[in-house]
Design an enzyme around this catalytic site. Structure first.
Site, mmCIF file in Angstrom:
data_model
loop_
_atom_site.group_PDB
_atom_site.id
_atom_site.type_symbol
_atom_site.label_atom_id
_atom_site.label_comp_id
_atom_site.label_asym_id
_atom_site.label_seq_id
_atom_site.Cartn_x
_atom_site.Cartn_y
_atom_site.Cartn_z
ATOM 1 N N GLN A 110 0.753 -1.341 -0.212
ATOM 2 C CA GLN A 110 0.144 -0.060 0.035
ATOM 3 C C GLN A 110 0.842 1.386 -0.020
ATOM 4 O O GLN A 110 0.483 2.408 -0.058
ATOM 5 C CB GLN A 110 -0.956 -0.063 1.245
ATOM 6 C CG GLN A 110 -1.839 -1.124 1.286
ATOM 7 C CD GLN A 110 -2.313 -1.353 2.591
ATOM 8 O OE1 GLN A 110 -3.355 -0.663 2.871
ATOM 9 N NE2 GLN A 110 -1.779 -2.112 3.633
ATOM 10 N N VAL A 112 3.393 4.092 -1.144
ATOM 11 C CA VAL A 112 3.948 4.805 -2.315
ATOM 12 C C VAL A 112 5.151 5.475 -2.365
ATOM 13 O O VAL A 112 5.749 5.911 -3.208
ATOM 14 C CB VAL A 112 2.939 6.254 -2.602
ATOM 15 C CG1 VAL A 112 1.365 5.661 -2.484
ATOM 16 C CG2 VAL A 112 3.131 7.163 -1.430
ATOM 17 N N ASP A 113 5.975 4.814 -1.348
ATOM 18 C CA ASP A 113 7.606 5.456 -1.291
ATOM 19 C C ASP A 113 8.362 4.848 -1.976
ATOM 20 O O ASP A 113 9.472 5.130 -2.122
ATOM 21 C CB ASP A 113 8.015 5.365 0.159
ATOM 22 C CG ASP A 113 7.917 3.938 0.857
ATOM 23 O OD1 ASP A 113 7.938 3.090 0.100
ATOM 24 O OD2 ASP A 113 7.633 3.988 2.084
ATOM 25 N N HIS A 128 -1.330 1.236 -4.356
ATOM 26 C CA HIS A 128 -1.776 2.596 -4.028
ATOM 27 C C HIS A 128 -1.094 3.905 -4.835
ATOM 28 O O HIS A 128 -1.210 4.674 -4.600
ATOM 29 C CB HIS A 128 -1.555 3.023 -2.678
ATOM 30 C CG HIS A 128 -2.617 2.499 -1.683
ATOM 31 N ND1 HIS A 128 -2.809 2.391 -0.256
ATOM 32 C CD2 HIS A 128 -4.037 1.898 -2.216
ATOM 33 C CE1 HIS A 128 -3.837 1.880 -0.032
ATOM 34 N NE2 HIS A 128 -4.571 1.333 -1.061
ATOM 35 N N CYS A 136 -0.781 12.297 -15.923
ATOM 36 C CA CYS A 136 -1.641 13.257 -16.487
ATOM 37 C C CYS A 136 -3.103 13.475 -16.018
ATOM 38 O O CYS A 136 -3.642 12.454 -15.837
ATOM 39 C CB CYS A 136 -1.786 13.371 -18.125
ATOM 40 S SG CYS A 136 -2.765 14.315 -19.000
ATOM 41 N N GLY A 202 2.965 -4.474 8.959
ATOM 42 C CA GLY A 202 2.923 -2.889 8.925
ATOM 43 C C GLY A 202 1.702 -2.440 8.520
ATOM 44 O O GLY A 202 1.888 -1.355 7.988
ATOM 45 N N GLU A 230 1.531 -3.623 16.966
ATOM 46 C CA GLU A 230 0.479 -3.129 17.713
ATOM 47 C C GLU A 230 -0.629 -4.386 17.228
ATOM 48 O O GLU A 230 -0.553 -4.575 16.024
ATOM 49 C CB GLU A 230 0.008 -1.616 17.427
ATOM 50 C CG GLU A 230 1.133 -0.751 17.581
ATOM 51 C CD GLU A 230 1.286 -0.540 18.969
ATOM 52 O OE1 GLU A 230 0.398 -0.759 19.792
ATOM 53 O OE2 GLU A 230 2.232 0.059 19.448
#
Ligand code: OAD
Length: 260
Positions: A110, A112-113, A128, A136, A202, A230
């Site tokens: 997910q 975008v880095d 994502h 464009c 994560g 978590e």
């Protein structure tokens, strides 16, 4: 694999997951912002998450871009400037190593880095999008790859980028209210449906349709394992849960697989 576990001995759980991996032929991995946390990329929903400091509906929606493209670009240029400084961490690198051990391995992210591709992962679905690509706003087939080295010079005052057709460019990422690329979604569903094991790493598992992939995998018979420091809303459904940072647990799993 039957049932969940309430055991808290992480070492034995890591060994259990290592055993599942050792007999798997097809592996799928779903990652979220947490895998890049140890590279210094903030998550979205943690205490310092991005959405706590910025209102998503003002910045990451098609309506926001139509209303104020300069504000949206200011935010993405700012994100690009600091993303240009981060590098993959041991969690990303362990997934590269794991990929080479299995006949079928699909990494669905997910994020975008672009850090999975940068680390060397090969079969990656960036569902994502990718912050380093412009698209464009009129013709989505017109794509422009940007480099982290370009980010330093992209000041907030720079003119907004335009396509050769004259229309504004936008970041090639999925915004709130937009659908995923159907080809990516189909490929992700296919990968988790044919996997023997799905690692869910994560992610807070609350943003759909990505958050539906663990259920798809489970229904198709895969073991589903969560790796996250978590609890998430989906933790109770997992076959196994490893509590801890991906940058520690994924290298441990990789070591187990390499040792045979
Ligand atoms: P979130 O910020 O919602 O969740 C990050 C998760 O990572 C949390 O469950 C953390 O507990 C966990 N985490 C933190 N540090 C970790 C570490 N070192 N190792 C492993 N896990 C760790 O991010 P996502 O679930 O990725 O969408 O968010 C999903 C989507 O929401 C994003 O892709 C983005 C956002 O809106 C778009 O931009 C379309």
């Amino acid at each position: 694999m039957n049932g969940k576990t309430d055991r808290h001995d992480n070492r034995s759980l890591v060994i259990d997951v290592g055993r599942l991996l050792a007999r798997a032929r097809a592996v799928a991995v779903l990652t979220g912002a947490g895998i890049s946390a140890e590279s210094g990329v903030p998550t979205f929903r943690g205490p310092d998450g991005l959405w706590r400091n910025f209102r998503a509906e003002e910045l990451a929606t098609p309506e926001a871009f139509a209303r104020d493209p300069a504000l949206v670009w200011e935010w993405y240029r700012w994100r690009r400037r600091w993303m240009a400084t981060v590098v993959p961490n041991p969690g990303h690198l362990a997934l590269v190593s794991l990929e080479s051990r299995f006949p079928a391995f699909t990494l669905i992210t997910q994020n975008v880095d672009g850090l999975h591709v940068c680390a060397g992962s090969r079969h990656v679905l960036e569902i994502h999008g990718n912050i380093w690509r412009d698209r464009c706003s009129r013709n989505p087939a017109h794509l422009f790859q940007r480099q982290p080295s370009d980010a330093a010079g992209s000041s907030e005052a720079a003119p907004l980028p335009r396509c050769h057709c004259g229309a504004l460019l936008r970041p090639d990422v999925v915004w709130f209210g937009e659908g995923l690329n159907p080809a990516h979604l189909d490929a992700a569903v296919e990968a988790v449906s044919s996997a023997d094991i799905l690692l869910v790493v994560g992610t807070s598992s609350v943003v759909y349709p990505a958050a539906a992939l663990p259920a798809v995998a489970r229904q198709a018979g895969a073991d589903v394992v969560e790796i996250n420091p978590e609890e998430t809303p989906q933790s109770p459904e997992m076959d196994l849960v490893l509590r801890g940072p991906a940058g520690v647990l994924l290298p441990e799993l990789d070591r187990l697989i390499r040792q045979g």
